[in-house]
Write a protein that holds these residues in place. Structure first.
Motif, PDB file in Angstrom:
ATOM      1  N   ARG A 204      -2.107   1.701   4.380  1.00  0.00           N
ATOM      2  CA  ARG A 204      -1.869   0.387   4.997  1.00  0.00           C
ATOM      3  C   ARG A 204      -1.364   0.494   6.436  1.00  0.00           C
ATOM      4  NH1 ARG A 204      -0.002  -4.923   2.180  1.00  0.00           N
ATOM      5  NH2 ARG A 204       0.290  -6.234   4.000  1.00  0.00           N
TER       6      ARG A 204
ATOM      7  N   GLY B 127      -2.489   2.674   8.531  1.00  0.00           N
ATOM      8  CA  GLY B 127      -3.559   3.239   9.344  1.00  0.00           C
ATOM      9  C   GLY B 127      -3.566   4.747   9.434  1.00  0.00           C
TER      10      GLY B 127
ATOM     11  N   VAL C  29      -6.975  -4.316   8.685  1.00  0.00           N
ATOM     12  CA  VAL C  29      -5.925  -4.091   7.677  1.00  0.00           C
ATOM     13  C   VAL C  29      -5.192  -5.398   7.399  1.00  0.00           C
ATOM     14  CG1 VAL C  29      -3.693  -2.958   7.295  1.00  0.00           C
ATOM     15  CG2 VAL C  29      -5.659  -1.615   8.063  1.00  0.00           C
TER      16      VAL C  29
END
Length: 170
Positions: free
Chosen positions: A41, A43, A82
């Motif tokens: 989450r 990245g 995201v």
């Protein structure tokens, strides 16, 4: 170990060592240079695909870049994707819709490839007011009355949703 977010090693005298590890949770797949890799989450690149990742959303439309496993993807479009995926998962109505892919090539025209039952169509949003746009999508789905099999796309970038119909087969 790119799958780990944090590792702590503690020594207790005289003869004990404790290891505590925090595993990264796979969040999405990113398509870069023709291959797929998994990110969390935040990245961070976890690595290539492995079992159990089939249901993750694919983020497409990213610029070519070399990213080593364990490093963070520093791309604003990945952050947008995201955020969008998280918004889908937080809404109960939208969570029931399959979000197969998100194309963030153009932040003014983010294309979400969704599946609702047997219906496959695109939902188009932009980087501005994503939460409000997806709330509109959730409300449209909860109202019912739409034949989703006939929808080619639903454009939510404007005041009212714009529906594109699939062409009738001859």
């Amino acid at each position: 170990y790119p799958q780990l977010a944090d590792v702590r090693v503690m020594r207790q005298f005289p003869d004990k060592i404790y290891v505590q590890a925090l595993r990264r949770t796979p969040f999405a797949k990113v398509s870069i240079d023709g291959g797929l890799s998994v990110i969390d989450r935040d990245g961070y690149m976890i690595g290539g695909l492995f079992e159990g990742q089939e249901g993750l959303t694919v983020i497409k439309g990213l610029k070519r870049q070399k990213i080593a496993a364990g490093s963070q993807v520093h791309d604003q479009n990945v952050k947008l994707a995201v955020m969008l995926i998280a918004l889908f998962r937080q809404d109960r109505q939208l969570a029931s819709v399959g979000l197969g892919a998100v194309n963030v090539d153009d932040p003014t025209r983010i294309v979400c490839h969704v599946q609702a039952g047997e219906a496959h169509f695109e939902v188009i949003v932009d980087k501005d007011n994503m939460a409000a746009r997806l709330k509109t999508f959730s409300e449209v789905l909860s109202r019912g009355g739409l034949d989703l099999m006939q929808i080619k796309y639903m454009d939510l970038r404007f005041g009212e949703p714009i529906l594109g119909q699939k062409k009738a087969k001859k």
